[in-house]
Write an enzyme that holds these catalytic residues in place. Sequence first.
Site, PDB file in Angstrom:
ATOM      1  N   ASP A   1       8.352  74.743 -33.326  1.00  0.00           N
ATOM      2  CA  ASP A   1       8.061  73.932 -34.518  1.00  0.00           C
ATOM      3  C   ASP A   1       7.956  72.469 -34.085  1.00  0.00           C
ATOM      4  O   ASP A   1       6.964  72.078 -33.486  1.00  0.00           O
ATOM      5  CB  ASP A   1       9.184  74.200 -35.534  1.00  0.00           C
ATOM      6  CG  ASP A   1       8.946  73.573 -36.895  1.00  0.00           C
ATOM      7  OD1 ASP A   1       8.144  72.647 -37.013  1.00  0.00           O
ATOM      8  OD2 ASP A   1       9.591  74.000 -37.875  1.00  0.00           O
TER       9      ASP A   1
ATOM     10  N   GLU B   1      10.728  82.479 -27.143  1.00  0.00           N
ATOM     11  CA  GLU B   1      11.151  81.828 -28.391  1.00  0.00           C
ATOM     12  C   GLU B   1      10.391  82.435 -29.558  1.00  0.00           C
ATOM     13  O   GLU B   1       9.232  82.831 -29.417  1.00  0.00           O
ATOM     14  CB  GLU B   1      10.873  80.317 -28.235  1.00  0.00           C
ATOM     15  CG  GLU B   1      11.119  79.457 -29.439  1.00  0.00           C
ATOM     16  CD  GLU B   1      12.559  79.357 -29.889  1.00  0.00           C
ATOM     17  OE1 GLU B   1      13.181  80.419 -30.090  1.00  0.00           O
ATOM     18  OE2 GLU B   1      13.042  78.240 -30.104  1.00  0.00           O
ATOM     19  N   ASP B   2      11.045  82.516 -30.720  1.00  0.00           N
ATOM     20  CA  ASP B   2      10.370  83.052 -31.893  1.00  0.00           C
ATOM     21  C   ASP B   2       9.286  82.101 -32.399  1.00  0.00           C
ATOM     22  O   ASP B   2       8.170  82.509 -32.664  1.00  0.00           O
ATOM     23  CB  ASP B   2      11.371  83.387 -33.018  1.00  0.00           C
ATOM     24  CG  ASP B   2      12.274  82.216 -33.399  1.00  0.00           C
ATOM     25  OD1 ASP B   2      12.245  81.159 -32.730  1.00  0.00           O
ATOM     26  OD2 ASP B   2      13.044  82.367 -34.373  1.00  0.00           O
TER      27      ASP B   2
ATOM     28  N   PHE C   1       6.826  78.023 -43.991  1.00  0.00           N
ATOM     29  CA  PHE C   1       8.083  78.602 -43.528  1.00  0.00           C
ATOM     30  C   PHE C   1       7.945  80.114 -43.485  1.00  0.00           C
ATOM     31  O   PHE C   1       7.777  80.771 -44.505  1.00  0.00           O
ATOM     32  CB  PHE C   1       9.277  78.188 -44.392  1.00  0.00           C
ATOM     33  CG  PHE C   1      10.570  78.505 -43.706  1.00  0.00           C
ATOM     34  CD1 PHE C   1      11.036  77.699 -42.676  1.00  0.00           C
ATOM     35  CD2 PHE C   1      11.307  79.634 -44.047  1.00  0.00           C
ATOM     36  CE1 PHE C   1      12.211  78.010 -41.986  1.00  0.00           C
ATOM     37  CE2 PHE C   1      12.486  79.953 -43.369  1.00  0.00           C
ATOM     38  CZ  PHE C   1      12.932  79.132 -42.340  1.00  0.00           C
TER      39      PHE C   1
ATOM     40  N   LYS D   1      19.067  83.337 -32.478  1.00  0.00           N
ATOM     41  CA  LYS D   1      18.891  84.762 -32.609  1.00  0.00           C
ATOM     42  C   LYS D   1      17.437  85.154 -32.792  1.00  0.00           C
ATOM     43  O   LYS D   1      17.063  86.314 -32.592  1.00  0.00           O
ATOM     44  CB  LYS D   1      19.657  85.241 -33.869  1.00  0.00           C
ATOM     45  CG  LYS D   1      21.135  85.057 -33.818  1.00  0.00           C
ATOM     46  CD  LYS D   1      21.757  85.503 -35.149  1.00  0.00           C
ATOM     47  CE  LYS D   1      22.943  84.662 -35.489  1.00  0.00           C
ATOM     48  NZ  LYS D   1      23.354  84.800 -36.891  1.00  0.00           N
TER      49      LYS D   1
END
Length: 178
Positions: A102, A98-99, A151, A42
Amino acid sequence: MHRDLLNISYSEETISACVRGLGQRLAAEYADKNPIFLGILKGSFVFMSDLIRACDFPLEVRFLTASSYGSSTVTSGNVSVSGAPGTEIAGRHVIIVEDILDTGTTLAKIRDMLSAQNPASLKICAFLDKAECRRADISADYVGFTCPAAFFVGYGLDYAERYRNLPYVGVLKPEVYE
Ligand code: XMP
Ligand code: MG
Protein backbone atom coordinates in the site's frame (compact mmCIF):
# COMPACT_ATOMS: atom_id res chain seq x y z
CA MET A 1 -20.68 -13.22 -2.52
CA HIS A 2 -20.42 -12.13 1.12
CA ARG A 3 -23.03 -9.49 1.93
CA ASP A 4 -20.47 -7.06 3.43
CA LEU A 5 -18.76 -6.74 0.03
CA LEU A 6 -19.45 -4.30 -2.80
CA ASN A 7 -18.11 -6.66 -5.44
CA ILE A 8 -15.75 -9.51 -6.18
CA SER A 9 -12.60 -7.91 -7.57
CA TYR A 10 -10.58 -11.11 -8.04
CA SER A 11 -12.40 -14.43 -8.21
CA GLU A 12 -11.03 -17.74 -7.02
CA GLU A 13 -10.36 -18.77 -10.63
CA THR A 14 -8.65 -15.48 -11.52
CA ILE A 15 -6.45 -15.72 -8.44
CA SER A 16 -5.52 -19.30 -9.10
CA ALA A 17 -4.42 -18.54 -12.70
CA CYS A 18 -2.46 -15.53 -11.48
CA VAL A 19 -0.63 -17.49 -8.77
CA ARG A 20 0.26 -20.25 -11.24
CA GLY A 21 1.83 -17.59 -13.48
CA LEU A 22 3.82 -16.17 -10.58
CA GLY A 23 5.10 -19.67 -9.79
CA GLN A 24 6.36 -20.05 -13.34
CA ARG A 25 8.10 -16.68 -13.29
CA LEU A 26 9.72 -17.49 -9.94
CA ALA A 27 10.87 -20.89 -11.26
CA ALA A 28 12.72 -19.18 -14.12
CA GLU A 29 14.70 -17.13 -11.59
CA TYR A 30 15.01 -19.39 -8.54
CA ALA A 31 14.84 -23.04 -9.64
CA ASP A 32 18.46 -23.72 -8.64
CA LYS A 33 18.75 -21.25 -5.73
CA ASN A 34 16.82 -22.89 -2.87
CA PRO A 35 15.33 -19.49 -1.94
CA ILE A 36 13.69 -18.53 1.36
CA PHE A 37 10.09 -17.39 0.94
CA LEU A 38 9.61 -14.99 3.83
CA GLY A 39 5.94 -14.28 4.48
CA ILE A 40 4.68 -11.24 6.36
CA LEU A 41 1.98 -12.34 8.78
CA LYS A 42 -0.77 -12.49 9.04
CA GLY A 43 -2.13 -11.33 5.69
CA SER A 44 0.25 -13.32 3.46
CA PHE A 45 -0.47 -16.80 4.78
CA VAL A 46 -3.14 -17.74 2.23
CA PHE A 47 -1.18 -16.35 -0.73
CA MET A 48 1.97 -18.05 0.57
CA SER A 49 0.31 -21.45 0.79
CA ASP A 50 -0.91 -21.24 -2.82
CA LEU A 51 2.28 -19.65 -4.11
CA ILE A 52 4.66 -22.32 -2.80
CA ARG A 53 2.47 -25.04 -4.30
CA ALA A 54 2.76 -23.22 -7.65
CA CYS A 55 6.56 -23.36 -7.32
CA ASP A 56 7.98 -26.66 -8.52
CA PHE A 57 11.54 -26.29 -7.16
CA PRO A 58 13.28 -26.54 -3.76
CA LEU A 59 12.51 -23.67 -1.40
CA GLU A 60 12.15 -22.85 2.30
CA VAL A 61 9.37 -20.97 4.10
CA ARG A 62 9.69 -18.54 7.02
CA PHE A 63 7.37 -15.95 8.46
CA LEU A 64 7.68 -12.75 10.39
CA THR A 65 4.94 -10.62 11.91
CA ALA A 66 4.35 -6.98 11.05
CA SER A 67 1.55 -4.82 12.37
CA SER A 68 0.68 -1.29 11.33
CA TYR A 69 -3.07 -1.20 10.98
CA GLY A 70 -4.95 -2.32 14.10
CA SER A 71 -8.64 -2.26 13.22
CA SER A 72 -8.44 0.79 11.00
CA THR A 73 -8.45 0.83 7.20
CA VAL A 74 -5.84 3.62 7.10
CA THR A 75 -2.17 2.97 7.74
CA SER A 76 -0.99 4.12 11.16
CA GLY A 77 2.57 4.67 9.97
CA ASN A 78 3.81 2.80 13.05
CA VAL A 79 5.16 -0.56 12.03
CA SER A 80 6.20 -3.14 14.56
CA VAL A 81 8.06 -6.26 13.43
CA SER A 82 8.64 -9.46 15.37
CA GLY A 83 10.08 -12.89 14.64
CA ALA A 84 12.53 -11.52 12.07
CA PRO A 85 15.18 -13.98 10.88
CA GLY A 86 18.71 -13.08 11.90
CA THR A 87 22.03 -14.13 10.40
CA GLU A 88 20.42 -17.28 8.99
CA ILE A 89 19.47 -15.34 5.83
CA ALA A 90 23.06 -14.21 5.18
CA GLY A 91 24.13 -15.43 1.73
CA ARG A 92 20.62 -16.75 0.95
CA HIS A 93 18.21 -15.70 -1.79
CA VAL A 94 15.18 -14.20 -0.06
CA ILE A 95 11.75 -13.40 -1.50
CA ILE A 96 9.50 -11.36 0.76
CA VAL A 97 5.91 -12.53 0.31
CA GLU A 98 3.32 -9.86 1.13
CA ASP A 99 -0.45 -9.73 0.77
CA ILE A 100 -0.69 -6.10 -0.30
CA LEU A 101 1.74 -3.26 -0.88
CA ASP A 102 0.00 0.00 0.00
CA THR A 103 2.00 3.05 1.17
CA GLY A 104 5.05 0.79 1.34
CA THR A 105 5.92 1.86 4.89
CA THR A 106 5.77 -1.69 6.25
CA LEU A 107 7.84 -3.29 3.51
CA ALA A 108 10.42 -0.50 3.38
CA LYS A 109 11.12 -1.06 7.05
CA ILE A 110 11.31 -4.85 6.66
CA ARG A 111 13.47 -4.60 3.53
CA ASP A 112 16.00 -2.34 5.29
CA MET A 113 16.10 -4.64 8.30
CA LEU A 114 16.68 -7.73 6.13
CA SER A 115 19.24 -6.04 3.85
CA ALA A 116 21.37 -5.46 6.93
CA GLN A 117 21.62 -9.28 7.28
CA ASN A 118 23.39 -9.54 3.89
CA PRO A 119 21.16 -11.89 1.91
CA ALA A 120 22.54 -12.95 -1.52
CA SER A 121 19.47 -11.28 -3.04
CA LEU A 122 16.28 -9.74 -1.71
CA LYS A 123 13.13 -9.41 -3.80
CA ILE A 124 9.48 -8.68 -3.13
CA CYS A 125 6.48 -10.69 -4.29
CA ALA A 126 3.18 -8.92 -3.52
CA PHE A 127 -0.21 -10.43 -4.25
CA LEU A 128 -1.79 -6.97 -4.63
CA ASP A 129 -0.05 -3.69 -5.41
CA LYS A 130 -1.93 -0.45 -4.60
CA ALA A 131 0.67 1.40 -6.67
CA GLU A 132 -1.11 4.78 -6.58
CA CYS A 133 -0.93 4.87 -2.76
CA ARG A 134 2.86 4.47 -2.54
CA ARG A 135 4.70 6.85 -0.20
CA ALA A 136 7.89 4.92 0.59
CA ASP A 137 10.57 4.39 -2.06
CA ILE A 138 9.81 0.74 -2.77
CA SER A 139 8.32 -1.44 -5.51
CA ALA A 140 7.53 -5.12 -5.85
CA ASP A 141 9.54 -7.33 -8.22
CA TYR A 142 6.66 -9.78 -8.67
CA VAL A 143 3.04 -8.55 -8.53
CA GLY A 144 -0.16 -10.57 -8.68
CA PHE A 145 -2.50 -7.71 -9.49
CA THR A 146 -2.07 -3.95 -9.55
CA CYS A 147 -5.18 -2.70 -7.75
CA PRO A 148 -6.89 0.65 -7.13
CA ALA A 149 -7.00 2.52 -3.82
CA ALA A 150 -9.94 0.63 -2.28
CA PHE A 151 -10.01 -1.42 0.91
CA PHE A 152 -9.87 -5.09 -0.03
CA VAL A 153 -10.64 -8.15 2.07
CA GLY A 154 -10.49 -11.89 1.51
CA TYR A 155 -7.74 -14.35 0.52
CA GLY A 156 -5.89 -13.57 3.77
CA LEU A 157 -6.74 -9.87 3.84
CA ASP A 158 -8.77 -8.81 6.85
CA TYR A 159 -10.78 -6.02 8.33
CA ALA A 160 -10.52 -6.29 12.14
CA GLU A 161 -9.44 -9.94 11.70
CA ARG A 162 -12.50 -10.87 9.66
CA TYR A 163 -12.92 -12.07 6.06
CA ARG A 164 -9.46 -13.72 5.75
CA ASN A 165 -11.16 -16.99 4.88
CA LEU A 166 -13.00 -15.74 1.79
CA PRO A 167 -11.56 -17.60 -1.21
CA TYR A 168 -11.87 -14.45 -3.39
CA VAL A 169 -10.97 -10.76 -2.92
CA GLY A 170 -13.55 -7.99 -2.83
CA VAL A 171 -14.03 -4.39 -1.76
CA LEU A 172 -15.55 -3.95 1.67
CA LYS A 173 -18.71 -1.81 1.85
CA PRO A 174 -17.77 1.51 3.48
CA GLU A 175 -20.69 1.21 5.93
CA VAL A 176 -18.98 -1.81 7.48
CA TYR A 177 -16.08 0.31 8.78
CA GLU A 178 -17.58 3.81 8.97
P1 XMP B 1 1.67 -0.20 3.95
O1 XMP B 1 0.87 1.06 3.86
O2 XMP B 1 2.71 -0.14 5.02
O3 XMP B 1 0.60 -1.26 4.40
O4 XMP B 1 2.23 -0.61 2.59
C1 XMP B 1 0.75 -2.58 4.15
C2 XMP B 1 -0.13 -3.36 5.07
O5 XMP B 1 -1.38 -2.69 5.27
C3 XMP B 1 -2.45 -3.59 5.22
N1 XMP B 1 -3.35 -3.18 4.12
C4 XMP B 1 -4.53 -3.73 3.85
N2 XMP B 1 -5.16 -4.75 4.48
N3 XMP B 1 -6.93 -4.56 2.91
C5 XMP B 1 -6.36 -5.15 4.00
O6 XMP B 1 -6.95 -6.07 4.54
C6 XMP B 1 -6.36 -3.54 2.25
O7 XMP B 1 -6.91 -3.03 1.26
C7 XMP B 1 -5.09 -3.09 2.75
N4 XMP B 1 -4.21 -2.14 2.36
C8 XMP B 1 -3.18 -2.22 3.23
C9 XMP B 1 -1.84 -4.93 4.96
O8 XMP B 1 -1.78 -5.62 6.19
C10 XMP B 1 -0.44 -4.68 4.47
O9 XMP B 1 0.48 -5.66 4.90
MG1 MG C 1 -4.06 -6.59 7.96
